[in-house]
Motif scaffolding. Structure first.
Motif, PDB file in Angstrom:
ATOM      1  N   LYS A 176       0.829  -1.202   0.000  1.00  0.00           N
ATOM      2  CA  LYS A 176       0.000   0.000   0.000  1.00  0.00           C
ATOM      3  C   LYS A 176       0.867   1.256   0.000  1.00  0.00           C
ATOM      4  O   LYS A 176       0.581   2.216  -0.703  1.00  0.00           O
ATOM      5  N   VAL A 177       1.924   1.245   0.781  1.00  0.00           N
ATOM      6  CA  VAL A 177       2.806   2.413   0.881  1.00  0.00           C
ATOM      7  C   VAL A 177       3.520   2.671  -0.438  1.00  0.00           C
ATOM      8  O   VAL A 177       3.744   3.813  -0.825  1.00  0.00           O
ATOM      9  N   VAL A 178       3.843   1.633  -1.175  1.00  0.00           N
ATOM     10  CA  VAL A 178       4.579   1.789  -2.433  1.00  0.00           C
ATOM     11  C   VAL A 178       3.648   2.153  -3.582  1.00  0.00           C
ATOM     12  O   VAL A 178       3.966   3.022  -4.394  1.00  0.00           O
ATOM     13  N   THR A 179       2.491   1.518  -3.683  1.00  0.00           N
ATOM     14  CA  THR A 179       1.636   1.730  -4.852  1.00  0.00           C
ATOM     15  C   THR A 179       0.864   3.040  -4.819  1.00  0.00           C
ATOM     16  O   THR A 179       0.599   3.620  -5.872  1.00  0.00           O
ATOM     17  N   THR A 180       0.494   3.541  -3.647  1.00  0.00           N
ATOM     18  CA  THR A 180      -0.289   4.774  -3.593  1.00  0.00           C
ATOM     19  C   THR A 180       0.476   5.972  -4.167  1.00  0.00           C
ATOM     20  O   THR A 180      -0.066   6.679  -5.019  1.00  0.00           O
ATOM     21  N   PRO A 181       1.706   6.248  -3.767  1.00  0.00           N
ATOM     22  CA  PRO A 181       2.431   7.369  -4.386  1.00  0.00           C
ATOM     23  C   PRO A 181       2.679   7.163  -5.887  1.00  0.00           C
ATOM     24  O   PRO A 181       2.676   8.122  -6.651  1.00  0.00           O
ATOM     25  N   ALA A 182       2.867   5.931  -6.298  1.00  0.00           N
ATOM     26  CA  ALA A 182       3.093   5.670  -7.723  1.00  0.00           C
ATOM     27  C   ALA A 182       1.842   6.009  -8.535  1.00  0.00           C
ATOM     28  O   ALA A 182       1.935   6.595  -9.616  1.00  0.00           O
ATOM     29  N   LYS A 183       0.675   5.675  -8.017  1.00  0.00           N
ATOM     30  CA  LYS A 183      -0.578   6.002  -8.706  1.00  0.00           C
ATOM     31  C   LYS A 183      -0.783   7.509  -8.788  1.00  0.00           C
ATOM     32  O   LYS A 183      -1.189   8.037  -9.820  1.00  0.00           O
ATOM     33  N   ILE A 184      -0.479   8.209  -7.696  1.00  0.00           N
ATOM     34  CA  ILE A 184      -0.639   9.663  -7.685  1.00  0.00           C
ATOM     35  C   ILE A 184       0.321  10.307  -8.681  1.00  0.00           C
ATOM     36  O   ILE A 184      -0.064  11.206  -9.435  1.00  0.00           O
ATOM     37  N   ALA A 185       1.547   9.842  -8.718  1.00  0.00           N
ATOM     38  CA  ALA A 185       2.537  10.396  -9.656  1.00  0.00           C
ATOM     39  C   ALA A 185       2.113  10.137 -11.096  1.00  0.00           C
ATOM     40  O   ALA A 185       2.258  11.004 -11.958  1.00  0.00           O
ATOM     41  N   TYR A 186       1.561   8.955 -11.383  1.00  0.00           N
ATOM     42  CA  TYR A 186       1.121   8.634 -12.736  1.00  0.00           C
ATOM     43  C   TYR A 186      -0.016   9.554 -13.171  1.00  0.00           C
ATOM     44  O   TYR A 186       0.000  10.096 -14.271  1.00  0.00           O
ATOM     45  N   LYS A 187      -1.004   9.743 -12.292  1.00  0.00           N
ATOM     46  CA  LYS A 187      -2.139  10.600 -12.640  1.00  0.00           C
ATOM     47  C   LYS A 187      -1.702  12.051 -12.840  1.00  0.00           C
ATOM     48  O   LYS A 187      -2.175  12.722 -13.753  1.00  0.00           O
ATOM     49  N   THR A 188      -0.793  12.524 -11.998  1.00  0.00           N
ATOM     50  CA  THR A 188      -0.316  13.895 -12.118  1.00  0.00           C
ATOM     51  C   THR A 188       0.446  14.085 -13.418  1.00  0.00           C
ATOM     52  O   THR A 188       0.218  15.062 -14.142  1.00  0.00           O
ATOM     53  N   THR A 189       1.322  13.170 -13.734  1.00  0.00           N
ATOM     54  CA  THR A 189       2.104  13.269 -14.966  1.00  0.00           C
ATOM     55  C   THR A 189       1.204  13.201 -16.184  1.00  0.00           C
ATOM     56  O   THR A 189       1.399  13.938 -17.148  1.00  0.00           O
TER      57      THR A 189
END
Length: 64
Positions: free
Chosen positions: A22-35
């Motif tokens: 959970k700690v790893v995938t949540t920031p990755a999803k946010i970064a993908y959506k922002t980019t």
């Protein structure tokens, strides 16, 4: 007694792996959506500056 310790260790490992996931995938999803949003916005600005129209706009202009 050894069986109880083994079960406790196994349960702890499983719970911690879920937390790490959970700690790893949540920031990755946010970064993908922002980019993704930044890239789409950049493309829209580029089209607005150069005056290029999309394919549908060209087809409508060709019919007239």
């Amino acid at each position: 007694m050894k069986i109880i310790r083994l079960l406790i260790i196994t349960a702890t490992c499983l719970l911690l792996s879920a937390c790490v996931h959970k700690v790893v995938t949540t920031p990755a999803k946010i970064a993908y959506k922002t980019t993704k949003g930044v890239v789409k916005g950049g493309i829209a600005v580029g089209k607005a500056i150069t005056g290029k129209k999309d394919k549908q706009g060209k087809k409508e202009n060709d019919k007239e």
